[in-house]
Design an enzyme around this catalytic site. Structure first.
Site, mmCIF file in Angstrom:
data_model
loop_
_atom_site.group_PDB
_atom_site.id
_atom_site.type_symbol
_atom_site.label_atom_id
_atom_site.label_comp_id
_atom_site.label_asym_id
_atom_site.label_seq_id
_atom_site.Cartn_x
_atom_site.Cartn_y
_atom_site.Cartn_z
ATOM 1 N N GLY A 201 -1.917 -9.022 29.863
ATOM 2 C CA GLY A 201 -3.046 -9.550 30.890
ATOM 3 C C GLY A 201 -3.483 -8.722 32.000
ATOM 4 N N ASN A 202 -3.914 -9.292 32.907
ATOM 5 C CA ASN A 202 -4.634 -8.620 34.298
ATOM 6 C C ASN A 202 -4.205 -9.863 35.421
ATOM 7 O OD1 ASN A 202 -7.101 -9.950 34.328
ATOM 8 N ND2 ASN A 202 -7.087 -9.191 32.490
ATOM 9 N N TYR A 203 -4.653 -9.276 36.735
ATOM 10 C CA TYR A 203 -4.735 -10.238 37.765
ATOM 11 C C TYR A 203 -5.656 -11.003 38.279
ATOM 12 C CZ TYR A 203 -0.598 -6.924 38.886
ATOM 13 O OH TYR A 203 0.491 -6.031 38.839
ATOM 14 N N SER A 204 -6.527 -11.082 37.252
ATOM 15 C CA SER A 204 -7.711 -11.825 37.945
ATOM 16 C C SER A 204 -7.459 -13.190 38.021
ATOM 17 C CB SER A 204 -8.945 -11.598 36.839
ATOM 18 O OG SER A 204 -10.038 -12.163 37.020
#
Ligand code: CTP
Length: 397
Positions: A201-204
């Site tokens: 995933g990512n930090y958004s």
């Protein structure tokens, strides 16, 4: 719009200059009413020069024009920033002893008040009671920002940034400039499964996309939000579709594309996914000391949407986002120009994510480029930035 700006006597009075500048640059006619004490902190000449209007806080000059009534009745919006504890008390009791309070009592326009004072004064029960009286009468009272105060102390009491005050004030005047427009907004970050319990995933956080959906709805648009793993609260919108992976997001965008007037791709989409995600949990004990995951490219949802818009002659304005690790403002603009070209979208919003900035934060700085060569930049809350992006979009839609 005709905007009355009341300035009262606090150290933050100098920040009124930033508010005047933002309002006049946006084309508003600003009439400044300082209190007598405000003029101990900032000169009438400065306020006149920036507002391009005369400044005369005396209730008893130009009596024939009944100044306070004329100012109050002709205002579309009133802002008081900074607002002192004394102002809050006089306003709460209707003690009309100067031009500013007389004007406020004579207006039917929405009023936004931005207090600034020391933490002890802000938290004093007298101030708290005055603020609740004002709020109960429909006056929007902003909570002060937290930070460094006049002396070495810090805490709640700082005047919020001019951009945030202006955005909150303009939000009170429901300009329905996006009425009837259908806007598709993606928010959050996609998750690509490795197995049933793990993902890439990512930090958004989804905050910017949600701010866009909220502001667009307030401005009359019919918003469909494609929320990719958003944990932030989602406001009441026309339609919300929850997705998780890039493939689900791509499908949802393509299903909605033909019935939208604008696509805003604020979501952080994973460029790659695990080729063969396991359908059973991978067991550490069975994996040994290293594993290899084969990643394959996901479709570029934005570029795919742009090429469909072109090939099917759809009338859809496309907005892309770029999270870049830039060295400075010039570098950010250069990277943004490159991405605008590469994605083929109409508008590109770029922010600098160097050193962990932006993700999850309430404020950020962006540069907004259009295909037609317009370049603007904004620093402020995600709400202020959302409004700026929608202003740019409003010119194209
Ligand atoms: N985007 C998309 N589909 C992808 C990747 C990104 O639609 N598979 C969209 C994002 O929603 C964003 C824009 O493209 O609006 C820019 O995303 P970004 O990740 O910054 O760009 P990339 O194309 O991945 O370019 P690079 O990694 O080279 O910076």
């Amino acid at each position: 719009m005709r905007i009355v700006l009341g300035v009262t006597g606090g150290i933050a009075a100098y920040k009124a200059t930033g508010i005047i500048r933002l309002l006049t640059e946006a084309g508003h006619d600003v009439k400044v009413i300082p209190t007598a004490n405000a003029l101990r902190f900032i000169g009438a000449t400065t306020l006149e020069a920036l507002s391009h209007n005369s400044v005369d806080p005396d209730l008893y000059t130009d009596v024939e024009s009944v100044k306070h009534v004329e100012l109050g009745q002709s205002a579309d919006l009133v802002i008081v920033a900074p607002a002192t504890a004394s102002f809050l008390a006089r306003m709460a009791t209707g003690l009309a002893d100067d031009l500013l309070i007389n004007t406020l009592l004579a207006t039917k326009a929405p009023i936004l008040v931005a207090p600034a004072m020391h933490t002890e004064m802000w938290q004093n029960p007298a101030t708290t009671a005055n603020v609740s009286v004002l709020r109960s009468r429909g006056i929007e009272v902003l909570d002060p920002a937290v930070g460094r105060l006049t002396g070495a102390d810090s805490g709640p009491g700082r005047l919020p940034e001019p951009e945030d005050i202006v955005a909150a004030a303009l939000a009170l005047v429901s300009i329905q400039d996006l009425a009837g427009k259908r806007i598709l907004i993606t928010a959050g970050g996609t998750q690509e499964p490795i197995d049933p319990v793990r993902y890439i995933g990512n930090y958004s956080s989804g905050k910017q996309g949600i701010a866009l959906a909220t502001q667009a709805t307030k401005r009359g648009a019919q918003v469909t939000l494609l929320a990719a793993n958003v944990s932030e609260p989602i406001p009441s919108l026309h339609k919300v579709i929850r997705v998780s992976t890039a493939a689900e997001l791509a499908n949802a965008v393509h299903n909605e594309l033909a019935t939208t007037d604008a696509l805003i791709m604020a979501a952080a989409v994973a460029d790659f996914r695990v080729e063969n995600a396991a359908d059973k949990k991978l067991k550490r004990s069975e994996l040994g000391s290293e594993i290899t995951l084969k990643l394959v490219a996901n479709p570029d949802v934005l570029a795919g949407a742009v090429s469909r818009i072109e090939s099917e002659n759809l009338v859809v304005v496309s907005v892309g986002f770029a999270a870049e690790t830039a060295n400075d403002g010039n570098d950010l603009q250069r990277l943004a120009e490159h991405k605008l070209e590469a994605k083929g979208c109409d508008i590109l919003v770029a922010n600098n994510v160097s050193a962990g900035a932006v993700f999850g934060a309430d404020h950020s700085s962006v540069v907004v480029l259009t295909k037609t060569g317009n370049v603007t930049s904004r620093h402020g809350s995600k709400q202020a930035i959302a409004d700026h992006i929608l202003d740019v979009l409003g010119q194209e839609i």
